[in-house]
Enzyme design. Structure first.
Site, PDB file in Angstrom:
ATOM      1  N   TRP A 106       0.043   7.509  -8.062  1.00  0.00           N
ATOM      2  CA  TRP A 106      -0.376   6.626  -6.960  1.00  0.00           C
ATOM      3  C   TRP A 106      -1.637   5.865  -7.332  1.00  0.00           C
ATOM      4  CZ3 TRP A 106       3.563   5.631  -4.231  1.00  0.00           C
ATOM      5  CH2 TRP A 106       4.502   6.615  -3.941  1.00  0.00           C
ATOM      6  N   ASP A 176      -7.707   6.671  -1.225  1.00  0.00           N
ATOM      7  CA  ASP A 176      -6.358   6.846  -0.693  1.00  0.00           C
ATOM      8  C   ASP A 176      -6.257   8.320  -0.303  1.00  0.00           C
ATOM      9  OD1 ASP A 176      -3.683   7.275  -0.257  1.00  0.00           O
ATOM     10  OD2 ASP A 176      -3.004   6.568  -2.219  1.00  0.00           O
ATOM     11  N   LYS A 200       2.514  12.166   6.361  1.00  0.00           N
ATOM     12  CA  LYS A 200       2.333  13.546   5.878  1.00  0.00           C
ATOM     13  C   LYS A 200       1.598  14.367   6.950  1.00  0.00           C
ATOM     14  CE  LYS A 200       2.281  11.299   1.471  1.00  0.00           C
ATOM     15  NZ  LYS A 200       3.641  11.285   1.114  1.00  0.00           N
TER      16      LYS A 200
END
Ligand SMILES: Cc1ncc(COP(=O)(O)O)c(C=O)c1O
Length: 365
Positions: A106, A176, A200
């Protein structure tokens, strides 16, 4: 399936388990929200009923995550992936550099987008070590005139997480936090911007939370599309255009649930307990199971492990599926096994997985 209800033991990496209480409340309110005769999905985002839900969710997140007064909370769309682009589009001026800390796929994706706007440089990377660890603070190199430093707080695919964040002084620190936001208390004041896809720990997919320090907005690039400017959404209170109303309602309900659990500190204690149940089995298996992450960089959210024997690993995943465990396959890019124990995954599910792992080892050793 769990023995107490019809719910699966859901260890999916995201979208992932939501609290049962939240799903049941949403179900009860689905066709008639607060006596309006309508679902929250069917009403105007400009009306008082929805606006109250929206503003309450913002206020509750500020309180639960101890977000200081000089920050704005935004609900955007486009996922964390759009933030990979929006961050450099807004804050990486031509000719300026930004530093990216690479700790997994990511972060690599975030870096790739930044290259479209300026000159990102790699401040530290654990790629050579197959992203098994988080670089130490002393390895991180950035310059005082960088536009910002970017990191990924929890690496969903490799199962690593930061224990301590770097102090970047006057250089804005951007994170992030998609896969560990609200899993433990965080000193938000260290960051200029935090972003996270909701799917999540916060709710369903379709909502992206952005927490932005107000002074950063002054550095925003001006010649970018209206929808992609942070100021547009600050000025519009995330109501510039039609927001994902149902997702924001669900996020608000998840936040109420976190509050009812005793807040983020209580959730954090439970997360340590939950992940500990599974890491203990790995550590006491004499190498039958082995973790991907180095112990000091282990994530409490995504527990990545392998079995010493590849054929047995396939069998483990097949038998686990048969036994009612969902989502245990590692990310398609790395294989292996991954148990994602986000906030809403109950202790009972982690205990059941730990027991299953012990039994599987006994049978196949
Ligand atoms: C750490 C992290 N960042 C970014 C993303 C991408 O998020 P989205 O699908 O919301 O764009 C994910 C998705 O799993 C993630 O785990």
């Amino acid at each position: 399936m769990s023995t107490t209800n019809n719910r699966a033991y859901n260890f999916s990496a995201g979208p992932s388990a939501l609290p049962l209480e939240v799903l049941e409340k949403a179900q009860a309110e689905l066709v008639n929200f607060n006596g309006t005769g309508m679902s929250i999905m069917e009403m105007s985002h400009r009306g008082k009923v929805y606006e109250d839900v929206h503003n309450e969710a913002i206020a509750r997140l500020k309180k639960l995550f101890a977000i200081p007064e000089n920050y704005e909370v935004l609900f955007l769309q486009g996922g964390a992936s759009l933030q990979f682009s929006m961050v450099p589009m807004n804050f990486l001026q031509e000719g300026k550099k930004a530093s990216y800390i690479l700790t997994g796929s990511w972060s690599e994706k975030a870096l790739k987008e930044a290259k479209l706007f300026g000159e990102p440089v790699i401040a530290a990377s654990s790629k050579e070590n197959k992203y098994r660890n988080i670089p130490t603070l002393s390895e991180i190199q950035f310059n005082s005139d960088d536009a910002y430093v970017h990191l990924t707080s929890n690496n969903t695919i490799y199962g690593t997480a930061w224990n301590e964040f770097p102090d970047t002084g006057d250089v804005p620190l951007i994170a992030d936090m998609s896969s560990d936001i609200l899993s433990k208390p965080v000193d938000v004041s260290k960051f200029a911007l935090i972003y996270a896809g909701a799917q999540k720990n916060l709710g369903p997919s379709g909502v992206t939370v952005v927490i932005i320090r107000k002074d950063l907005l002054e550095k925003e690039n001006k010649n970018i599309p209206t929808m992609l400017k942070y100021t547009t959404h600050v000025e519009g209170n995330s109501l510039y255009n039609t927001p994902p109303t149902f997702g924001i309602y669900m996020l608000g309900e998840v936040l109420k649930w976190v509050e009812a659990q005793g807040g983020v500190e209580a959730i954090a204690r439970r997360n340590v307990e939950k992940a500990g149940l599974i890491y203990n089995v790995i550590d006491n298996s004499n190498g039958f199971y082995y973790g991907h992450a180095t112990p000091e960089s282990r994530s409490l959210m995504n527990i990545t492990f392998r079995l010493a024997d590849e054929e047995l690993e396939k069998q483990f995943l097949a038998e686990a599926k048969e036994a009612g465990f969902v989502g245990l396959n590692g990310h398609r890019s790395v294989g292996g096994c991954r148990a994602s124990a986000y906030n809403a995954v109950p202790v009972e599910a982690c205990q059941a997985l730990a027991d299953f792992m012990v039994e599987f080892q006994k049978k196949h050793q």
